[in-house]
Write a protein that holds these residues in place. Structure first.
Motif, mmCIF file in Angstrom:
data_model
loop_
_atom_site.group_PDB
_atom_site.id
_atom_site.type_symbol
_atom_site.label_atom_id
_atom_site.label_comp_id
_atom_site.label_asym_id
_atom_site.label_seq_id
_atom_site.Cartn_x
_atom_site.Cartn_y
_atom_site.Cartn_z
ATOM 1 N N ILE A 160 34.064 35.388 45.481
ATOM 2 C CA ILE A 160 34.046 35.000 44.626
ATOM 3 C C ILE A 160 36.331 34.108 45.465
ATOM 4 O O ILE A 160 36.685 35.301 45.953
ATOM 5 N N SER A 161 36.470 33.198 45.094
ATOM 6 C CA SER A 161 37.946 33.281 45.688
ATOM 7 C C SER A 161 38.566 31.913 45.044
ATOM 8 O O SER A 161 38.311 31.372 44.588
ATOM 9 N N TRP A 162 39.482 31.880 44.956
ATOM 10 C CA TRP A 162 40.967 30.995 44.561
ATOM 11 C C TRP A 162 41.079 29.775 45.089
ATOM 12 O O TRP A 162 42.668 30.781 46.246
ATOM 13 N N VAL A 163 41.907 28.965 44.798
ATOM 14 C CA VAL A 163 42.504 28.052 46.102
ATOM 15 C C VAL A 163 43.887 28.198 45.839
ATOM 16 O O VAL A 163 44.857 28.900 46.845
ATOM 17 N N ARG A 164 44.171 29.024 44.802
ATOM 18 C CA ARG A 164 45.742 29.011 44.298
ATOM 19 C C ARG A 164 45.846 30.768 44.423
ATOM 20 O O ARG A 164 44.332 31.728 44.333
ATOM 21 N N GLU A 165 47.189 31.556 45.388
ATOM 22 C CA GLU A 165 46.457 33.116 44.977
ATOM 23 C C GLU A 165 46.837 33.620 43.803
ATOM 24 O O GLU A 165 47.313 32.453 42.842
ATOM 25 N N SER A 166 46.052 34.066 43.466
ATOM 26 C CA SER A 166 45.658 35.137 42.473
ATOM 27 C C SER A 166 46.051 36.784 42.774
ATOM 28 O O SER A 166 44.816 37.147 43.973
ATOM 29 N N ASN A 167 45.720 37.768 41.614
ATOM 30 C CA ASN A 167 45.847 38.841 41.812
ATOM 31 C C ASN A 167 44.320 39.514 41.588
ATOM 32 O O ASN A 167 44.728 40.630 40.798
ATOM 33 N N HIS A 189 50.441 33.368 39.961
ATOM 34 C CA HIS A 189 51.880 34.227 40.061
ATOM 35 C C HIS A 189 52.604 34.028 39.489
ATOM 36 O O HIS A 189 54.284 35.123 39.454
ATOM 37 N N SER A 190 52.626 32.879 38.989
ATOM 38 C CA SER A 190 53.567 31.591 38.400
ATOM 39 C C SER A 190 52.971 31.660 36.941
ATOM 40 O O SER A 190 51.629 31.561 36.967
ATOM 41 N N THR A 191 54.141 31.235 36.469
ATOM 42 C CA THR A 191 53.386 30.780 34.523
ATOM 43 C C THR A 191 53.409 29.187 34.882
ATOM 44 O O THR A 191 52.852 28.790 33.828
ATOM 45 N N LYS A 192 54.220 28.447 35.884
ATOM 46 C CA LYS A 192 54.326 27.607 36.622
ATOM 47 C C LYS A 192 52.462 27.159 36.235
ATOM 48 O O LYS A 192 52.536 25.578 36.205
ATOM 49 N N VAL A 193 51.828 27.713 36.423
ATOM 50 C CA VAL A 193 50.771 27.087 37.344
ATOM 51 C C VAL A 193 49.823 26.037 36.120
ATOM 52 O O VAL A 193 49.628 27.320 34.697
ATOM 53 N N THR A 194 49.571 25.114 35.909
ATOM 54 C CA THR A 194 48.117 24.839 35.245
ATOM 55 C C THR A 194 47.076 24.537 35.505
ATOM 56 O O THR A 194 46.442 24.707 33.893
ATOM 57 N N ASN A 195 45.866 24.580 36.705
ATOM 58 C CA ASN A 195 45.307 24.813 36.281
ATOM 59 C C ASN A 195 44.770 25.604 37.957
ATOM 60 O O ASN A 195 45.686 25.622 38.595
ATOM 61 N N ALA A 196 43.370 25.919 37.945
ATOM 62 C CA ALA A 196 43.095 26.756 38.854
ATOM 63 C C ALA A 196 41.364 26.705 39.166
ATOM 64 O O ALA A 196 40.728 25.993 38.692
ATOM 65 N N THR A 197 41.240 26.705 40.941
ATOM 66 C CA THR A 197 39.970 25.940 41.292
ATOM 67 C C THR A 197 39.273 27.062 42.016
ATOM 68 O O THR A 197 39.298 27.834 42.814
ATOM 69 N N CYS A 198 37.836 27.648 41.304
ATOM 70 C CA CYS A 198 37.543 28.843 41.660
ATOM 71 C C CYS A 198 36.026 28.228 42.747
ATOM 72 O O CYS A 198 35.731 27.216 42.867
ATOM 73 N N ILE A 199 36.045 29.339 44.154
ATOM 74 C CA ILE A 199 35.462 28.762 44.992
ATOM 75 C C ILE A 199 34.387 30.485 45.447
ATOM 76 O O ILE A 199 34.115 31.031 45.123
ATOM 77 N N VAL A 200 32.967 29.511 45.003
ATOM 78 C CA VAL A 200 31.873 30.422 45.656
ATOM 79 C C VAL A 200 31.149 30.395 46.594
ATOM 80 O O VAL A 200 30.496 29.693 46.623
ATOM 81 N N SER A 201 31.280 31.922 47.182
ATOM 82 C CA SER A 201 30.640 31.231 48.607
ATOM 83 C C SER A 201 29.550 32.181 49.024
ATOM 84 O O SER A 201 29.021 32.874 48.093
#
Length: 231
Positions: A160-167, A189-201
């Motif tokens: 599992i990975s995310w398009v935007r950086e994540s901890n 990393h930022s509170t301004k992030v409103t959406n995220a994309t998950c990638i399952v390989s």
């Protein structure tokens, strides 16, 4: 002395000839690795030889006992021992000894060895089958407004990975059937992030989805107290 030397040379020649004959009689055609997705069919080839005398498939699954499929040309007869109905000859064994598994299951994972007896020798070919189980991916928001991506019951474990950086650090949970569930929570990393994309390989296929989680809402609970008079 010369005659004795000639006899030693002749003996060595005979020994070499015998060894070459034995080597020719026991020929290993090859070892192959293949994978199949659970629910699909899988085909195992065998050395194609003319005038086949005998063919034997020896199956050693990782789970359960071994089974065999056999064919004898002199009797024009096939037999099977402990093999499930989903495992059978794909064609007529006297023409093509290919083996087929319909509706592959995790229990079918293991080694499949074909032994062919023909006038030119004995031939062995082994296939190592790995069964793939596609994970069931989901993407949702938790109570804190964080995106949560899950790849449930996959084999092997999905990535599992995310398009935007994540901890995020994925957590894995193994199951008795050999599958693994992977869960990853997106932490921006930022509170301004409103959406995220998950990638399952996964070897059985990839999947991706996006989500926008609303910010966490504060819930106010109003408690009503009833005053009771005791007399």
């Amino acid at each position: 002395m010369k005659a004795g030397g000639d006899m030693k040379t002749a003996r060595k020649t005979v020994c070499v000839f015998v060894l070459l004959t034995i080597t020719k009689a026991m020929i290993t055609a090859g070892n192959y690795r293949l994978s199949a997705t659970v629910g699909n069919s899988s085909v195992f080839t065998c050395p194609q030889k003319s005038n086949i005398t005998m063919v034997t498939w020896k199956i050693s699954p990782k789970v359960g006992g071994p089974c065999t499929l056999g064919y004898r040309a002199d009797q024009n007869k096939t037999d099977r021992t402990n093999c499930s109905d989903s495992m059978n000859w794909k064609f007529r064994p006297d023409r093509d000894p290919t083996l087929e598994i319909r509706q592959v299951k995790i229990a079918h994972e293991g080694n499949y060895t074909c032994e062919v007896v023909a006038p030119e020798g004995n031939f062995h070919e082994t296939h190592h089958l790995t069964v793939l189980v596609p994970p069931k991916p989901t993407l949702s928001c938790d109570d804190q407004g964080n995106p949560v991506c899950q790849a449930a019951a996959g084999k092997p474990a999905a990535q599992i990975s995310w398009v935007r950086e994540s901890n995020s650090t994925p957590n894995e949970e193994g199951h008795d059937d050999g599958t693994v569930t992977v869960l990853s929570k997106f932490t921006a990393h930022s509170t301004k992030v409103t959406n995220a994309t998950c990638i399952v390989s996964h070897p059985a296929g990839n999947w991706s989805a996006s989500i926008a989680c609303p910010p966490r809402k504060l819930l106010f609970v109003h408690s009503a107290f009833k005053i009771m008079n005791y007399t």
